[in-house]
Enzyme design. Sequence first.
Site, mmCIF file in Angstrom:
data_model
loop_
_atom_site.group_PDB
_atom_site.id
_atom_site.type_symbol
_atom_site.label_atom_id
_atom_site.label_comp_id
_atom_site.label_asym_id
_atom_site.label_seq_id
_atom_site.Cartn_x
_atom_site.Cartn_y
_atom_site.Cartn_z
ATOM 1 N N TYR A 148 0.829 -1.216 0.000
ATOM 2 C CA TYR A 148 0.000 0.000 0.000
ATOM 3 C C TYR A 148 0.863 1.265 0.000
ATOM 4 C CZ TYR A 148 0.161 -0.676 5.169
ATOM 5 O OH TYR A 148 0.538 -0.886 6.470
ATOM 6 N N LYS A 163 5.300 4.262 4.763
ATOM 7 C CA LYS A 163 5.966 3.236 3.945
ATOM 8 C C LYS A 163 6.333 3.802 2.573
ATOM 9 C CE LYS A 163 5.494 -0.485 6.715
ATOM 10 N NZ LYS A 163 6.636 -1.143 7.356
HETATM 11 P P1 NAP Z 1 5.142 -7.093 14.722
HETATM 12 O O1 NAP Z 1 5.348 -8.502 15.176
HETATM 13 O O2 NAP Z 1 4.208 -6.233 15.513
HETATM 14 O O3 NAP Z 1 6.561 -6.409 14.637
HETATM 15 C C1 NAP Z 1 6.774 -5.045 14.779
HETATM 16 C C2 NAP Z 1 8.011 -4.879 15.656
HETATM 17 O O4 NAP Z 1 8.336 -3.500 15.739
HETATM 18 C C3 NAP Z 1 7.798 -5.384 17.081
HETATM 19 O O5 NAP Z 1 8.782 -6.363 17.360
HETATM 20 C C4 NAP Z 1 8.001 -4.152 17.949
HETATM 21 O O6 NAP Z 1 8.748 -4.499 19.119
HETATM 22 C C5 NAP Z 1 8.811 -3.248 17.047
HETATM 23 N N1 NAP Z 1 8.578 -1.850 17.365
HETATM 24 C C6 NAP Z 1 7.379 -1.193 17.400
HETATM 25 N N2 NAP Z 1 7.555 0.071 17.778
HETATM 26 C C7 NAP Z 1 8.895 0.229 17.980
HETATM 27 C C8 NAP Z 1 9.708 1.315 18.381
HETATM 28 N N3 NAP Z 1 9.168 2.521 18.651
HETATM 29 N N4 NAP Z 1 11.031 1.126 18.489
HETATM 30 C C9 NAP Z 1 11.589 -0.078 18.209
HETATM 31 N N5 NAP Z 1 10.882 -1.147 17.826
HETATM 32 C C10 NAP Z 1 9.548 -0.987 17.722
HETATM 33 O O7 NAP Z 1 4.620 -7.034 13.231
HETATM 34 P P2 NAP Z 1 5.047 -7.781 11.887
HETATM 35 O O8 NAP Z 1 3.798 -8.113 11.211
HETATM 36 O O9 NAP Z 1 6.062 -8.834 12.127
HETATM 37 O O10 NAP Z 1 5.681 -6.567 11.081
HETATM 38 C C11 NAP Z 1 7.056 -6.487 10.757
HETATM 39 C C12 NAP Z 1 7.233 -5.594 9.549
HETATM 40 O O11 NAP Z 1 6.607 -6.167 8.415
HETATM 41 C C13 NAP Z 1 6.612 -4.203 9.702
HETATM 42 O O12 NAP Z 1 7.448 -3.248 9.084
HETATM 43 C C14 NAP Z 1 5.307 -4.324 8.941
HETATM 44 O O13 NAP Z 1 4.826 -3.085 8.489
HETATM 45 C C15 NAP Z 1 5.742 -5.217 7.805
HETATM 46 N N6 NAP Z 1 4.659 -5.928 7.128
HETATM 47 C C16 NAP Z 1 4.027 -6.964 7.735
HETATM 48 C C17 NAP Z 1 3.036 -7.660 7.051
HETATM 49 C C18 NAP Z 1 2.330 -8.840 7.654
HETATM 50 O O14 NAP Z 1 1.427 -9.383 7.034
HETATM 51 N N7 NAP Z 1 2.698 -9.292 8.842
HETATM 52 C C19 NAP Z 1 2.678 -7.252 5.772
HETATM 53 C C20 NAP Z 1 3.336 -6.180 5.177
HETATM 54 C C21 NAP Z 1 4.341 -5.539 5.874
HETATM 55 P P3 NAP Z 1 8.517 -3.782 20.549
HETATM 56 O O15 NAP Z 1 7.058 -3.813 20.834
HETATM 57 O O16 NAP Z 1 9.357 -4.611 21.458
HETATM 58 O O17 NAP Z 1 9.061 -2.401 20.420
#
Ligand code: NAP
Length: 291
Positions: A148, A163
């Site tokens: 997106y 993004k």
């Molecule tokens: P997730 O498990 O929630 O991972 C996000 C991570 O970011 C968490 O480990 C969190 O750790 C960390 N984080 C959040 N705020 C932070 C801060 N202020 N400082 C440092 N770390 C921070 O989600 P995910 O789905 O695996 O996403 C990972 C990446 O993939 C993201 O960039 C997301 O946009 C992208 N993405 C995911 C999907 C999907 O389907 N899962 C699809 C497209 C893109 P803490 O809470 O410990 O800080």
Amino acid sequence: MLPEGTFAGQVALITGGGTGLGRAMALELARLGARVVVASRKQENLGRVVREIEAAGGEALAVPMDVRNPEDVDRTVRAALERFGRIDHLVNNAAGNFVVPAEELSINGWNAVVGIVLNGTFYMSRAVGRHWIHTGQRGNILNIVATYAWTGGPGVVHSAAAKAGVVALTRTLAVEWARYGIRVNALAPGVVDGTGAAAQLWPEEATRQRLLGEVPAGRFGTPEEVARVAAFLLSPYAGYITGEVLVQDGGLSLGKPLLQPPLSPFRSPPGAEGPGSPNGTRPPAGGPRGV
Ligand code: NAP
């Protein structure tokens, strides 16, 4: 695909490495020989991943920090260098996201998401990039984005805008830093189950099923699949790739309902209807795909 020991002697720093895709990438890079630094706010998640890596015979370091804070970012880079002496790969994976109509999004909410995704990615890239440039070391940056970034996405104006900024940052730094031997790429996963994004964006079964029905591949991606593609982009196999955004989404961003017949049920090719499929439909090999 990648030989064992592909990242032996190298160090990967992964923001948000304690959960979801970040955790999967940390485990995969460690499996391939990297020493790994995981950095985010919650020590308990980071500690769990460090223990997983150590139990498998690897080395890892947890650095509690907030990517929105430039001092935390500098401290994280220092901690990685003090412990391992080098950084070879930076994965900007940390993100925050939640679904909200734009007119209801608070200024705090906007700043939080843009601060983590866009500012955090720049702060980390700047800190690690300056180290590489000053020491003459080569390195790789991988930014985790979402499709997106170029289509926009209703309900996620903060994340989509941030993004999109990261995609522009990826391409800009790729060109500026290519002369230093620094590659900068992005990876755009589609819908990946078992992650923080899944919990935030498709928490209910009805949303989950609707989303699944829109994925041409008929299934969610897995964190391990994303981790393997991330490892490829960081590896020498991708040594001539920079400024690229690789989409890994089972066709989701291409499959628009207006332009194609419904994706389910699956149809047999003409003349292939057997006795078990009187109306010419059959489940895909391996059984129904839940669409
Ligand atoms: P997730 O498990 O929630 O991972 C996000 C991570 O970011 C968490 O480990 C969190 O750790 C960390 N984080 C959040 N705020 C932070 C801060 N202020 N400082 C440092 N770390 C921070 O989600 P995910 O789905 O695996 O996403 C990972 C990446 O993939 C993201 O960039 C997301 O946009 C992208 N993405 C995911 C999907 C999907 O389907 N899962 C699809 C497209 C893109 P803490 O809470 O410990 O800080």
